[in-house]
Design a protein around this motif. Structure first.
Motif, mmCIF file in Angstrom:
data_model
loop_
_atom_site.group_PDB
_atom_site.id
_atom_site.type_symbol
_atom_site.label_atom_id
_atom_site.label_comp_id
_atom_site.label_asym_id
_atom_site.label_seq_id
_atom_site.Cartn_x
_atom_site.Cartn_y
_atom_site.Cartn_z
ATOM 1 N N GLU A 25 4.672 -22.085 60.476
ATOM 2 C CA GLU A 25 3.967 -23.236 61.032
ATOM 3 C C GLU A 25 2.489 -22.888 61.115
ATOM 4 N N SER A 26 1.704 -23.419 60.188
ATOM 5 C CA SER A 26 0.282 -23.098 60.120
ATOM 6 C C SER A 26 -0.438 -24.179 59.339
ATOM 7 N N ALA A 27 -1.693 -24.412 59.698
ATOM 8 C CA ALA A 27 -2.506 -25.369 58.946
ATOM 9 C C ALA A 27 -2.772 -24.871 57.529
ATOM 10 N N ASN A 28 -2.586 -23.567 57.307
ATOM 11 C CA ASN A 28 -2.843 -22.983 55.992
ATOM 12 C C ASN A 28 -1.597 -22.930 55.115
ATOM 13 N N CYS A 29 -0.498 -23.486 55.592
ATOM 14 C CA CYS A 29 0.752 -23.414 54.831
ATOM 15 C C CYS A 29 1.478 -24.749 54.921
ATOM 16 N N GLN A 30 1.767 -25.338 53.766
ATOM 17 C CA GLN A 30 2.488 -26.608 53.720
ATOM 18 C C GLN A 30 3.726 -26.464 52.832
ATOM 19 N N TYR A 31 4.779 -27.167 53.227
ATOM 20 C CA TYR A 31 6.030 -27.157 52.478
ATOM 21 C C TYR A 31 6.283 -28.536 51.877
ATOM 22 N N SER A 32 6.673 -28.561 50.616
ATOM 23 C CA SER A 32 7.178 -29.782 50.003
ATOM 24 C C SER A 32 8.605 -29.500 49.556
ATOM 25 N N ASP A 33 9.252 -30.496 48.978
ATOM 26 C CA ASP A 33 10.621 -30.277 48.510
ATOM 27 C C ASP A 33 10.676 -29.227 47.408
ATOM 28 N N ASN A 34 9.586 -29.110 46.642
ATOM 29 C CA ASN A 34 9.603 -28.245 45.464
ATOM 30 C C ASN A 34 8.815 -26.953 45.604
ATOM 31 N N ALA A 35 7.853 -26.913 46.528
ATOM 32 C CA ALA A 35 6.951 -25.761 46.541
ATOM 33 C C ALA A 35 6.446 -25.445 47.943
ATOM 34 N N ILE A 36 5.939 -24.220 48.080
ATOM 35 C CA ILE A 36 5.220 -23.786 49.270
ATOM 36 C C ILE A 36 3.761 -23.607 48.865
ATOM 37 N N LEU A 37 2.863 -24.298 49.546
ATOM 38 C CA LEU A 37 1.431 -24.180 49.282
ATOM 39 C C LEU A 37 0.783 -23.410 50.417
ATOM 40 N N SER A 38 0.053 -22.363 50.077
ATOM 41 C CA SER A 38 -0.608 -21.569 51.112
ATOM 42 C C SER A 38 -2.070 -21.357 50.753
ATOM 43 N N ASP A 39 -2.931 -21.597 51.729
ATOM 44 C CA ASP A 39 -4.368 -21.387 51.566
ATOM 45 C C ASP A 39 -4.730 -19.993 52.062
ATOM 46 N N TYR A 40 -5.599 -19.334 51.312
ATOM 47 C CA TYR A 40 -5.978 -17.962 51.652
ATOM 48 C C TYR A 40 -7.465 -17.783 51.396
ATOM 49 N N VAL A 41 -8.118 -17.076 52.295
ATOM 50 C CA VAL A 41 -9.540 -16.778 52.131
ATOM 51 C C VAL A 41 -9.689 -15.286 51.864
ATOM 52 N N TYR A 42 -10.162 -14.956 50.661
ATOM 53 C CA TYR A 42 -10.397 -13.560 50.294
ATOM 54 C C TYR A 42 -11.811 -13.189 50.705
ATOM 55 N N GLU A 43 -11.929 -12.161 51.525
ATOM 56 C CA GLU A 43 -13.232 -11.747 52.034
ATOM 57 C C GLU A 43 -13.630 -10.401 51.443
ATOM 58 N N THR A 44 -14.857 -10.322 50.981
ATOM 59 C CA THR A 44 -15.396 -9.070 50.476
ATOM 60 C C THR A 44 -16.873 -9.000 50.849
ATOM 61 N N THR A 45 -17.522 -7.940 50.462
ATOM 62 C CA THR A 45 -18.933 -7.750 50.803
ATOM 63 C C THR A 45 -19.703 -7.332 49.564
ATOM 64 N N MET A 46 -20.792 -8.034 49.291
ATOM 65 C CA MET A 46 -21.663 -7.714 48.169
ATOM 66 C C MET A 46 -22.918 -7.019 48.691
ATOM 67 N N VAL A 47 -23.331 -5.980 47.976
ATOM 68 C CA VAL A 47 -24.499 -5.213 48.379
ATOM 69 C C VAL A 47 -25.561 -5.310 47.292
ATOM 70 N N GLY A 49 -29.174 -3.823 46.921
ATOM 71 C CA GLY A 49 -30.196 -2.968 47.519
ATOM 72 C C GLY A 49 -29.869 -2.700 48.975
ATOM 73 N N ASN A 50 -30.775 -3.116 49.871
ATOM 74 C CA ASN A 50 -30.522 -2.919 51.301
ATOM 75 C C ASN A 50 -30.071 -4.207 51.989
ATOM 76 N N VAL A 51 -29.608 -5.171 51.167
ATOM 77 C CA VAL A 51 -29.088 -6.426 51.704
ATOM 78 C C VAL A 51 -27.571 -6.449 51.529
ATOM 79 N N VAL A 52 -26.864 -6.640 52.627
ATOM 80 C CA VAL A 52 -25.400 -6.693 52.622
ATOM 81 C C VAL A 52 -24.970 -8.111 52.972
ATOM 82 N N LYS A 53 -24.156 -8.708 52.098
ATOM 83 C CA LYS A 53 -23.803 -10.112 52.274
ATOM 84 C C LYS A 53 -22.284 -10.303 52.209
ATOM 85 N N PRO A 54 -21.664 -10.742 53.321
ATOM 86 C CA PRO A 54 -20.237 -11.085 53.277
ATOM 87 C C PRO A 54 -20.010 -12.304 52.378
ATOM 88 N N VAL A 55 -18.942 -12.252 51.591
ATOM 89 C CA VAL A 55 -18.622 -13.337 50.660
ATOM 90 C C VAL A 55 -17.169 -13.752 50.865
#
Length: 277
Positions: A25-47, A49-55
């Motif tokens: 039971e989650s806003a990121n997961c929905q069920y239909s008769d045929n499939a399970i749909l799940s939303d996911y956020v992949y988090e990483t960090t780009m560097v 020089g001396n600037v670090v940026k979450p992506v």
């Protein structure tokens, strides 16, 4: 250690082991008769020089709820890896036991990440927050390996029972019990380009396709269609278990794009390997 940990989890009270199906039971997961749909956020960090940026990258996964009837075709079916893989699956499906110098052994899936691993599902709100574990194969609808239909190709025509004996991997008593179940499984003729594999394979290459590379590719496609139709399958998976090939050069205009590759197969280009076909 892995087996001991799993045993402790499985032998504990029923309150800390979830083996049946469950629903999220989650806003990121929905069920239909045929499939399970799940939303996911992949988090990483780009560097930079001396600037670090979450992506963040947003993804959505779709899983079919109906487990398909699945076949697996192995390239190199009669080799040590191929015949042992099929033998192991059949031993589990048949629930075989056999004698070894250590005593009686029963077929199991220890060593299989999907079949023997567990995942922490969460904490039990009804039982003091105890951790709840579930088998990995229970997380999503998955094919049971006992239900897989096996087939494939090999450059050698030996049936899988005799290939199993030749490979000398399994205990003798297990081989005897598997023999009648494997003797009628015979590899389909395979692609054989001697330039790409060790020369010692030449003596056993008695089950090879003939014709141009285009004709051989079309025969493989027909083999897959026939295997799927004859066994009433929904899906077919191909896995490479054959000999290691030498490096194949990536050549511009030959195999650098899908379009060029198909044209090169039609032209019979020499740098197109068996695994590519």
């Amino acid at each position: 250690q892995h087996i001991s940990s799993l045993y402790l989890i499985m032998s504990g009270s029923s309150s800390n082991f979830q083996e049946g199906s469950f629903q999220v039971e989650s806003a990121n997961c929905q069920y239909s008769d045929n499939a399970i749909l799940s939303d996911y956020v992949y988090e990483t960090t780009m560097v930079d020089g001396n600037v670090v940026k979450p992506v963040q990258t947003k993804m959505q996964f779709q899983t079919e709820r109906q487990v398909p009837k699945t076949g697996v075709m192995l390239i190199g079916l009669g080799g040590n890896n191929g015949c042992t893989c099929v033998a192991g699956a059949l031993a589990n499906k048949l629930g075989l036991t056999w004698e070894t110098k250590e005593g009686t052994q029963k077929a199991n899936y220890w060593g299989s990440l999907m079949m023997s691993s567990t995942v922490k599902l969460g904490n039990d709100v009804r039982n003091g927050g105890q951790a709840i574990y579930t088998p990995l194969h229970n997380m999503l609808p998955m094919v049971n390996p006992n239900e897989i239909v096996w087939g494939g190709w090999d450059i050698n025509s030996t049936n899988l029972a005799d290939a199993m004996k030749r490979s000398k991997v399994l205990d003798y008593d297990l081989q005897k019990k598997l023999y009648p179940h494997m003797k009628d499984i015979k590899p389909l003729p395979s692609v054989y380009f001697p330039d790409f594999i060790a020369s010692n394979q030449d003596a056993r290459a008695d089950n090879v396709l003939t014709g141009t590379k285009q004709e051989q590719m079309e025969q493989l496609q027909k083999d897959i269609r026939d295997f799927k139709k004859n066994n009433g399958l929904d899906k077919v998976i191909l896995l490479w278990t054959a000999n290691t090939e030498r490096f194949a050069s990536i050549e511009e205009g030959v195999n650098d794009t899908a379009e060029n590759l198909l044209q090169s197969i039609e032209n019979g280009e020499p740098e197109i390997s068996a695994s590519t076909v």
